[in-house]
Enzyme design. Sequence first.
Site, PDB file in Angstrom:
ATOM      1  N   GLN A  80       2.793   9.898   1.744  1.00 29.09           N
ATOM      2  CA  GLN A  80       4.120   9.257   1.734  1.00 29.09           C
ATOM      3  C   GLN A  80       4.981   9.695   0.552  1.00 29.09           C
ATOM      4  O   GLN A  80       6.190   9.495   0.562  1.00 29.09           O
ATOM      5  CB  GLN A  80       3.968   7.730   1.697  1.00 29.09           C
ATOM      6  CG  GLN A  80       3.332   7.173   2.951  1.00 29.09           C
ATOM      7  CD  GLN A  80       3.309   5.671   2.915  1.00 29.09           C
ATOM      8  OE1 GLN A  80       2.386   5.078   2.375  1.00 29.09           O
ATOM      9  NE2 GLN A  80       4.328   5.036   3.463  1.00 29.09           N
ATOM     10  N   HIS A  88      -4.073   0.677   7.903  1.00 22.15           N
ATOM     11  CA  HIS A  88      -2.756   1.326   7.855  1.00 22.15           C
ATOM     12  C   HIS A  88      -2.770   2.514   6.887  1.00 22.15           C
ATOM     13  O   HIS A  88      -2.319   3.611   7.231  1.00 22.15           O
ATOM     14  CB  HIS A  88      -1.715   0.291   7.419  1.00 22.15           C
ATOM     15  CG  HIS A  88      -0.320   0.824   7.345  1.00 22.15           C
ATOM     16  ND1 HIS A  88       0.682   0.428   8.203  1.00 22.15           N
ATOM     17  CD2 HIS A  88       0.245   1.738   6.517  1.00 22.15           C
ATOM     18  CE1 HIS A  88       1.794   1.084   7.905  1.00 22.15           C
ATOM     19  NE2 HIS A  88       1.566   1.876   6.876  1.00 22.15           N
ATOM     20  N   GLU A  89      -3.315   2.297   5.694  1.00 25.61           N
ATOM     21  CA  GLU A  89      -3.309   3.361   4.673  1.00 25.61           C
ATOM     22  C   GLU A  89      -4.274   4.489   5.048  1.00 25.61           C
ATOM     23  O   GLU A  89      -3.975   5.661   4.844  1.00 25.61           O
ATOM     24  CB  GLU A  89      -3.647   2.786   3.295  1.00 25.61           C
ATOM     25  CG  GLU A  89      -2.672   1.722   2.792  1.00 25.61           C
ATOM     26  CD  GLU A  89      -1.218   2.147   2.848  1.00 25.61           C
ATOM     27  OE1 GLU A  89      -0.935   3.343   2.635  1.00 25.61           O
ATOM     28  OE2 GLU A  89      -0.354   1.290   3.126  1.00 25.61           O
ATOM     29  N   HIS A  98      -2.766   6.889   7.397  1.00 21.41           N
ATOM     30  CA  HIS A  98      -1.851   7.852   6.773  1.00 21.41           C
ATOM     31  C   HIS A  98      -2.579   9.148   6.402  1.00 21.41           C
ATOM     32  O   HIS A  98      -2.005  10.229   6.471  1.00 21.41           O
ATOM     33  CB  HIS A  98      -1.236   7.264   5.499  1.00 21.41           C
ATOM     34  CG  HIS A  98       0.031   6.490   5.735  1.00 21.41           C
ATOM     35  ND1 HIS A  98       1.156   7.042   6.295  1.00 21.41           N
ATOM     36  CD2 HIS A  98       0.348   5.200   5.459  1.00 21.41           C
ATOM     37  CE1 HIS A  98       2.110   6.123   6.364  1.00 21.41           C
ATOM     38  NE2 HIS A  98       1.649   4.993   5.873  1.00 21.41           N
ATOM     39  N   CYS A 155       6.139  -0.071   7.376  1.00 24.55           N
ATOM     40  CA  CYS A 155       5.702   1.129   6.660  1.00 24.55           C
ATOM     41  C   CYS A 155       6.864   1.678   5.859  1.00 24.55           C
ATOM     42  O   CYS A 155       7.974   1.784   6.379  1.00 24.55           O
ATOM     43  CB  CYS A 155       5.215   2.177   7.652  1.00 24.55           C
ATOM     44  SG  CYS A 155       4.694   3.713   6.865  1.00 24.55           S
ATOM     45  N   LEU A 156       6.608   2.018   4.607  1.00 22.74           N
ATOM     46  CA  LEU A 156       7.675   2.521   3.741  1.00 22.74           C
ATOM     47  C   LEU A 156       8.209   3.871   4.212  1.00 22.74           C
ATOM     48  O   LEU A 156       9.282   4.283   3.796  1.00 22.74           O
ATOM     49  CB  LEU A 156       7.163   2.627   2.293  1.00 22.74           C
ATOM     50  CG  LEU A 156       6.723   1.294   1.672  1.00 22.74           C
ATOM     51  CD1 LEU A 156       6.115   1.533   0.293  1.00 22.74           C
ATOM     52  CD2 LEU A 156       7.880   0.318   1.591  1.00 22.74           C
ATOM     53  N   GLY A 213       0.845  -1.178   0.000  1.00 21.82           N
ATOM     54  CA  GLY A 213       0.000   0.000   0.000  1.00 21.82           C
ATOM     55  C   GLY A 213       0.884   1.232   0.000  1.00 21.82           C
ATOM     56  O   GLY A 213       2.039   1.170   0.435  1.00 21.82           O
TER      57      GLY A 213
HETATM   58 ZN    ZN Z   1       2.729   3.279   5.882  1.00 24.49          ZN
END
Ligand code: ZN
Length: 188
Positions: A51, A141-142, A145, A99-100, A46
């Site tokens: 991000q 999670h997304e 964000h 998480c990226l 995702g």
């Molecule tokens: Zn993330």
Amino acid sequence: MTILPIVVTGEPVLHHVAQPVTAFDAQLHTLVDDMFETMYEAPGVGLAAPQIGLDARLFVYGWTDDEGIEHKGVAANPELWITPLPLDELDDDDDAEGCLSVPGLRFPTRRATQAILKAQDENGEPYEVQAEGWLARIFQHEYDHLDGILYVDRLEDPHAYAARKIIRKQKWGRPGLSWTPGVDDVEA
Ligand code: ZN
């Protein structure tokens, strides 16, 4: 298509409530293509607009389940309903999330097991997905964000403490840091 730099925790756009998407135009379609390419290259399941430094309520997801079915989509201006959080003990593997924007780390994170996502696709068409398990986790999670919440903000001790310590040690938690999938090495 372009692989976009991913900003790291500390970048202000990651920690604010994002603005609604209003234009479902060619520019958005290009952005969505670039977000998918960036997500797959990372690799991740995702990627949310904040991000990549964009103040927009938009995320993409793409995850292949145990049966080999890919669950893939674009969620603009999403709403999310979730079941109550389970109270059982977290599992170090089954509940491990990453998480990226906090690259290379994974920590057990408490999430609802079921979720309903209502969103608009890249053309502004509304849709609804019912999810459970890992897909429900991805949505939570997304979605977080877009409200300026990272999974590390939700950790429980001792993981919360461990994450804070690593973030400090990496000298993250300040603006201006990013990494580009396929260009910068990130140790997993
Ligand atoms: Zn993330």
